[in-house]
Design an enzyme around this catalytic site. Structure first.
Site, PDB file in Angstrom:
ATOM      1  N   LYS A 141       1.213   4.264  -2.882  1.00 45.45           N
ATOM      2  CA  LYS A 141       0.968   5.703  -2.671  1.00 45.45           C
ATOM      3  C   LYS A 141       2.199   6.528  -3.043  1.00 45.45           C
ATOM      4  CE  LYS A 141      -3.317   5.495  -1.403  1.00 45.45           C
ATOM      5  NZ  LYS A 141      -4.389   6.149  -2.168  1.00 45.45           N
ATOM      6  N   TYR A 198       0.844  -1.199   0.000  1.00 52.42           N
ATOM      7  CA  TYR A 198       0.000   0.000   0.000  1.00 52.42           C
ATOM      8  C   TYR A 198       0.879   1.250   0.000  1.00 52.42           C
ATOM      9  CZ  TYR A 198      -3.281   3.530   1.797  1.00 52.42           C
ATOM     10  OH  TYR A 198      -4.019   4.664   1.980  1.00 52.42           O
TER      11      TYR A 198
END
Ligand SMILES: NC(=O)c1ccc[n+]([C@@H]2O[C@H](COP(=O)([O-])OP(=O)(O)OC[C@H]3O[C@@H](n4cnc5c(N)ncnc54)[C@H](OP(=O)(O)O)[C@@H]3O)[C@@H](O)[C@H]2O)c1
Ligand SMILES: *[C@@H]1O[C@H](CO)[C@@H](O)[C@H](O)[C@H]1NC(C)=O
Ligand SMILES: *[C@@H]1O[C@H](CO)[C@@H](O)[C@H](O)[C@H]1NC(C)=O
Length: 339
Positions: A218, A214
């Site tokens: 990002k 994750y």
């Protein structure tokens, strides 16, 4: 002692010490003044500097806003506030029922048009993107909110994470994000105006152990935003990677707001009223952080300790969260067995 420091001591011994003291005080003063100026700029950005008007992107002229992950949390708030600013809205997420419900609410409350498209970005189905291309091709799109994302369920060491979760994160946060951006862009380029908001995270700025995939997705978003924003700058298109810390939502699993953890509403309000203002993320091009407490945290992270410090800090926080999450799972498993 290294040869460099030996030499340094030797130089100090051979010369008048006061020269060095003067040198280091000047450097010290320079650093202090730079930090103070950057802090004043932060306050100016947050409380005085106005953002670009949404009118610039077609508000109230029949233009559309496309919002992914629109049925809940931050995406839902973007949809409502953009509709309130008189954009028609195309709402995309998995659950048709939730989308229909929101679409009805928006049309009656804000007197704008709305459309929905239900799809699961994790499936990476070509047909969905073809359908979207068809729908979006007919719309005069002024705004794209790249909001949909998926995360690890709980903080998990990479080696223990399931292939399914890893693939989903790549499919939704990276591949889907690129595909929808490419579908929306041609019309923005031909009309010489557009706003692309990419909903980013602190974990893209500070690598986050146990949320590694994750976090990297990002960081991808932030790097891509800076590159794309620079490419499109001369074409009247604004790209912004908005850096968020925690916000109350299903994904964050935080239900109660606090000074540092706002509800989606004030968070989105500050983003939409400060387009083009970098706030606490002024060190990264085309990134911004404008919700005041988040901006302050962002500024402190980049202006106090180094990255290794924050990465290690993240590891101990997530080890702790993981332990508690595993205990909670055990309790729930025991409870469901007892039933
Ligand atoms: N909340 C935070 O603390 C926080 C912090 C930093 C960054 N962010 C970022 O903010 C964005 C929004 O997060 P949120 O907290 O608002 O999440 P949320 O409340 O869980 O909402 C997620 C939205 O996306 C939709 N969605 C989820 N998976 C999908 C999929 N595979 N395909 C299509 N739609 C999907 C959901 O609707 P359906 O279930 O109907 O599909 C829902 O509308 C994300 O990019 C997240 O990374 C959040
Ligand atoms: C539909 O919207 C209403 C309020 O507008 C809400 O109370 C209800 O839970 C929603 N239903 C679904 C399925 O999202
Ligand atoms: C970063 O700061 C920590 C102390 O907070 C220090 O131990 C470490 O050596 C520093 N790392 C670098 C690369 O400067």
């Amino acid at each position: 002692m290294s040869s460099f420091s030996e030499k340094f001591v030797q130089i100090i011994q051979e010369h008048d010490l006061s020269i060095f003291l003067a040198f280091f005080s000047i450097v010290g003063a320079f650093v202090a003044v730079t930090k103070a100026l950057s802090f004043w700029k932060l306050l100016f950005d947050l409380y005085l500097r106005p953002g670009k008007s949404l009118k610039q992107f077609g508000a109230d002229t029949g233009a559309w806003a496309v919002i992914t992950g629109a049925s809940d949390g931050i995406g839902k708030e973007f949809a409502c506030q953009l509709a309130a600013a008189k954009f028609n809205v195309l709402l995309i997420s998995r659950t048709e029922l939730k989308l229909q419900n929101l679409s009805n609410d928006i049309e009656s409350k804000y007197q704008v048009e709305s459309k929905t498209y239900a799809m699961d970005f994790a499936k990476g189905d070509k047909k969905d993107y073809e359908n979207l291309k068809e729908i979006i091709g007919k719309l005069n799109v002024g705004v794209l909110i790249n909001n949909v994302a998926t995360n690890h369920e709980i903080p998990t060491p990479f080696i223990l994470e399931t292939d399914e979760v890893i693939n989903n994160i790549v499919e939704v946060n990276v591949a889907g994000f690129l595909r929808i951006t490419k579908i929306v862009l041609p019309r923005m380029i031909s009309s010489n105006r557009g706003l692309i908001i990419n909903v980013g995270s602190f974990s893209g700025m500070v690598p986050t152990p146990y949320l590694s995939v994750y976090s990297a997705s990002k960081a991808f978003m932030s790097t891509f935003s800076a590159a794309l924003g620079t490419e499109l700058n001369s074409k009247g298109i604004v790209v912004e990677n908005v850096n968020l810390y925690f916000v109350v939502s299903a994904m964050s699993k935080i239900r109660k707001s606090s000074w540092l953890v706002p509800q989606p509403k004030p968070c989105v309000k500050s983003i939409l009223s400060k387009i083009g203002v970098s706030g606490g993320a002024s060190n990264v091009p085309y990134s911004s952080c404008v919700y005041p407490s988040h901006a302050l945290a962002n500024w402190l992270i980049t202006n106090t300790f180094n990255q290794s410090f924050w990465v290690n800090n993240g590891l101990s926080i997530n080890e702790d969260i993981r332990k508690r999450a595993l205990r909670k799972r055990e309790r729930e498993a025991a409870a469901s067995k007892a039933q």
